[in-house]
Design an enzyme around this catalytic site. Structure first.
Site, PDB file in Angstrom:
ATOM      1  CB  SER A   1      -0.931  -0.369   1.061  1.00 39.97           C
ATOM      2  OG  SER A   1      -0.356  -0.012   2.220  1.00 39.97           O
ATOM      3  CG  ASN A   2       3.785   2.426   3.278  1.00 43.34           C
ATOM      4  OD1 ASN A   2       2.862   3.846   3.036  1.00 43.34           O
ATOM      5  ND2 ASN A   2       3.829   2.277   4.032  1.00 43.34           N
TER       6      ASN A   2
ATOM      7  NE  ARG B   1      14.560 -11.836   4.992  1.00 41.78           N
ATOM      8  CZ  ARG B   1      15.035 -12.846   5.220  1.00 41.78           C
ATOM      9  NH1 ARG B   1      14.085 -14.043   6.560  1.00 41.78           N
ATOM     10  NH2 ARG B   1      16.525 -13.357   5.218  1.00 41.78           N
TER      11      ARG B   1
ATOM     12  CG  ASN C   1      12.289   0.781   7.353  1.00 42.04           C
ATOM     13  OD1 ASN C   1      11.253   0.025   6.680  1.00 42.04           O
ATOM     14  ND2 ASN C   1      11.658   0.330   9.114  1.00 42.04           N
TER      15      ASN C   1
ATOM     16  CG  HIS D   1       8.725   2.046  13.056  1.00 37.08           C
ATOM     17  ND1 HIS D   1       9.492   0.040  13.176  1.00 37.08           N
ATOM     18  CD2 HIS D   1       8.098   2.270  14.742  1.00 37.08           C
ATOM     19  CE1 HIS D   1       8.668  -0.286  14.391  1.00 37.08           C
ATOM     20  NE2 HIS D   1       8.568   0.911  15.720  1.00 37.08           N
TER      21      HIS D   1
ATOM     22  CD  GLU E   1      19.658   1.695  17.145  1.00 32.42           C
ATOM     23  OE1 GLU E   1      18.647   2.039  18.586  1.00 32.42           O
ATOM     24  OE2 GLU E   1      20.402   2.503  17.189  1.00 32.42           O
TER      25      GLU E   1
ATOM     26  CG  ASP F   1      12.758  -0.627  13.539  1.00 28.44           C
ATOM     27  OD1 ASP F   1      12.597  -1.108  12.664  1.00 28.44           O
ATOM     28  OD2 ASP F   1      11.702  -1.521  15.008  1.00 28.44           O
TER      29      ASP F   1
END
Length: 216
Positions: free
Chosen positions: A14-15, A92, A108, A110, A144, A146
């Site tokens: 969806s993104n 992943r 990314n 979150h 690291e 997130d």
């Protein structure tokens, strides 16, 4: 000059669709060169095919370990010479070698206002904590989990009658605004990760990144 983008997905995409739509309207000066998934049945691959974007399946289960899978991904991705890698529901954990290879050009998203609630079950955790706001964060990817520098955050309010499902729907809606905005800013050379931190329009952003107004 438009930027070359490769999107990594594991699910419905969806993104991915929100970013594709923003490219179609001219909001983003970029082009999705390929969509890669570690799951052959990910609906996001169908979204890519419908838009005549190369859709690549690379199943992690076909590889002995994470290192060999990530190396195979790098080989596939680098054929498209991307300016930006977008993780859009890619489920992943990436090896440090993969992250370093694309450092400074991989996003990314979150579903929390990082640094709060890294990991899973973020919506229920926010409700249980009595928070009055929640949201999503687009961040540059670091080694690291997130934990990379924050780029753009989208906020929503938590109402007294919200439950995990209703809050998740709110966050999904703000994600579809926040992620295209982050990609737009990056592709316009307005947003970058430098030695001084995340910089937007020449100014170092505060630790929480650029803020997007709540939709509700």
């Amino acid at each position: 000059m438009s930027k070359r983008i490769v999107v990594l997905i594991s699910g419905s995409g969806s993104n991915l669709q929100a970013i594709m739509d923003a490219i179609d309207t001219g909001q983003i000066n970029g082009r999705i060169e390929a969509v890669l998934s570690n799951k052959a049945d990910a609906f996001g691959l169908q979204r890519a095919q419908n838009a005549n974007i190369p859709a690549i399946t690379l199943k992690h289960t076909d590889f002995d370990d994470r290192h060999h899978f990530d190396q195979a991904m790098i080989e596939k991705i680098d054929q498209y010479n991307p300016d930006l890698i977008v993780l859009a529901g890619f489920m992943r954990i990436l090896t440090p070698e993969f992250v370093r290879h694309y450092q400074g050009r991989m996003f990314n998203i979150h579903p929390s206002l990082l640094p709060k609630y890294k990991g899973l079950h973020t919506h229920q955790r926010a409700i249980d904590a009595g928070d009055i706001e929640h949201g999503c964060t687009v961040h540059f990817v670091s080694e690291e989990l997130d934990g990379g520098p924050l780029a753009v955050q989208g906020k929503v309010s938590i109402d007294v009658d919200d439950n995990e499902e209703s809050l998740q729907q709110k966050v999904h809606a703000i994600e579809h605004v926040t992620y295209p905005l982050a990609v737009e800013l990056y592709c316009a050379n307005r947003l970058m990760w430098t030695q001084d931190g995340v910089v937007m329009d020449g100014n170092t952003l505060p630790p929480q990144g650029h803020q997007v107004e709540s939709l509700n």
